[in-house]
Design an enzyme around this catalytic site. Structure first.
Site, short mmCIF file in Angstrom:
data_model
loop_
_atom_site.label_atom_id
_atom_site.label_comp_id
_atom_site.label_asym_id
_atom_site.label_seq_id
_atom_site.Cartn_x
_atom_site.Cartn_y
_atom_site.Cartn_z
N ASN A 99 18.44 61.43 31.09
CA ASN A 99 17.54 62.02 30.10
C ASN A 99 17.85 61.51 28.70
OD1 ASN A 99 16.23 65.40 29.62
ND2 ASN A 99 16.05 63.68 28.27
N THR A 100 19.06 61.85 28.21
CA THR A 100 19.39 61.56 26.81
C THR A 100 19.36 60.07 26.48
OG1 THR A 100 20.79 63.50 26.95
CG2 THR A 100 21.01 62.18 24.98
N GLY A 115 24.79 64.26 28.45
CA GLY A 115 24.45 63.93 27.07
C GLY A 115 25.48 63.10 26.33
N LYS A 137 17.02 71.15 41.13
CA LYS A 137 18.25 70.49 40.71
C LYS A 137 19.18 71.61 40.29
CE LYS A 137 20.37 68.30 37.00
NZ LYS A 137 20.33 67.62 35.72
#
Lengths: 70, 256
Positions: free
Chosen positions: B207-208, B159, B98
Site C-alpha cells: 500500500n504505502t 508502512g 485479510k
C-alpha cells in the site's frame, strides 16, 4: 420531540423519538441502507430486519462502511 | 505466467494493493489500474454521519472491477478482529478477509496468539482467511493448520518501506507451506518487490510504497513489472554464485 429516548450513535449520545425504527433512523440521517452496515449492540442487523426493529433507550448503534486501507 | 490461485479464486496478477493514504481518489484509482492488481484491500470504519460520502471507498473502487479484501486493521485482540471480519463480510457480501491482529502499537507487529485464535473461529464460520503474520515459520505452519487460505508474512513492519529484511525466513516459509504465501507489508520500492518474488513467494500485497511515492501511478507500473520480473527470475532458476571470476568471452583468439 415527543418522548425522546437516548441512544449511542457511532459513539455519540443522540436522541430519537420513541417508536423510531432502524429504517426510519437511516432515512433521517439520509443514509442509503445498501451502503452502510448496521450493528446494534454488537449484533449485525440484516436489511430485512430493519423495518420492524424499533430503537430502545440505551441502544448502541454503529454505522460502518469501507474506507481506504492496506 | 501461470495464475495465482487462493482458495477457489484465480488471479492473473500476483500483486495486490491497498487503498489507503492516497492524496486523491483519482491518483488512487489510476495507480491501482497501473499496478494491474485484481484484488484490493479496504478497511471498515464508522460512517461520518455529517458527511456520509466522505472516505467512502466504494465511490471510487467498483466491486465489479476489483475483488475487495476487507481487512481487520486496527484490531488488537482476536475478539475485535472477529467482529471487524463479520462487519466486512456484511459490507462486501464475501467471506474473504485479510486478518490482522496487532500486538504492539509502535511496530504494528502481529499478535500471533490472537491471530491463530481468530483464524480458527473465522475458518469455522466459513471465512476465507488471509492471515497477516510475522516472518516466523512455526506461526505460518500453525496458521496453515488452522485453515488459513493464504499466509501473509511481512517483509518488514507495516508502512516502513524497509524492504525484505529476512529473505531466509520468507524462503523457508514458502518452502514449507502448501497454501499460497503472499508477502504483505514493508516493500518500499521495485527492487524490494523483485527480490521478494525471487524467494519464490506467490505474491505481494503493498500500500504505502505506492501511496507515498512522489508519482504513485509510475511507481505502480514499476511494481507490476518488478513482481513479474521477480517471478520470472525465480521460475528461471538463477545461476550459482561463485567467489571468483569466470570470463564470458573466449580466451582463445585474442589478437596479439
Amino acid at each position: 420531540m415527543a418522548h425522546p429516548i437516548d441512544i449511542q450513535l457511532n459513539g455519540e449520545l443522540c436522541h430519537v423519538a420513541m417508536g423510531t425504527s432502524m429504517v426510519m433512523l437511516l432515512r433521517q440521517l439520509e443514509l442509503d441502507e445498501r451502503s452502510v452496515v448496521v450493528e446494534l449492540n454488537r449484533k449485525i442487523i440484516r436489511r430485512t430486519e430493519m423495518e420492524s426493529l424499533f430503537l430502545k433507550k440505551g441502544d448502541s448503534i454503529e454505522l460502518v462502511h469501507f474506507v481506504g486501507g492496506g | 505466467m501461470e495464475q495465482l490461485t487462493i482458495a477457489d479464486r484465480s488471479f492473473s496478477s500476483r500483486l495486490m494493493v491497498g487503498t489507503g493514504k492516497y492524496s486523491t481518489p483519482q491518483i488512487m484509482i489510476d495507480a491501482i489500474r497501473a499496478s494491474g492488481a485484481e484484488m484490493v484491500t479496504v478497511a471498515v470504519r464508522r460512517v461520518d454521519i455529517s458527511n456520509p460520502e466522505r472516505d467512502a471507498i466504494l465511490c471510487t473502487i467498483s466491486p465489479e472491477e476489483f475483488t475487495l479484501l476487507p481487512n481487520t486493521a486496527g484490531c488488537y485482540s482476536a475478539e475485535e478482529a472477529i467482529r471487524f471480519a463479520r462487519l466486512g463480510r456484511a459490507a462486501s457480501m464475501s467471506e474473504w478477509v485479510k486478518l490482522e491482529v496487532i500486538g504492539d502499537q509502535e511496530t504494528l507487529l502481529p499478535d500471533t496468539e490472537g491471530l491463530l485464535e481468530a483464524t480458527k473461529v473465522l475458518v469455522d464460520e466459513g471465512f476465507v482467511v488471509l492471515a497477516y503474520t510475522n516472518d516466523d515459520l512455526v506461526t505460518a505452519l500453525r496458521l496453515e493448520d488452522a485453515g488459513a487460505a493464504a499466509v501473509m508474512p511481512l517483509a518488514s513492519p507495516i508502512g516502513s518501506g524497509l524492504g525484505l529484511l529476512n529473505p531466509l525466513n520468507i524462503g523457508l516459509i514458502k518452502a514449507r507451506l502448501t497454501v499460497p504465501v503472499i508477502v504483505d507489508a514493508g516493500v518500499g520500492t521495485a527492487s524490494d518487490a523483485c527480490a521478494t518474488m525471487e524467494q519464490g513467494v506467490d505474491g505481494i500485497l503493498m500500500n504505502t510504497a505506492l501511496a507515498e511515492a512522489k508519482d504513485p501511478v509510475q511507481m505502480a507500473t514499476a511494481m507490476r513489472l518488478a513482481v513479474d520480473a521477480g517471478r520470472f527470475a525465480y521460475l528461471s532458476g538463477r545461476m550459482a554464485k561463485r567467489e571468483w571470476a569466470v570470463p564470458s568471452s573466449p580466451l582463445q583468439g585474442i589478437p596479439g
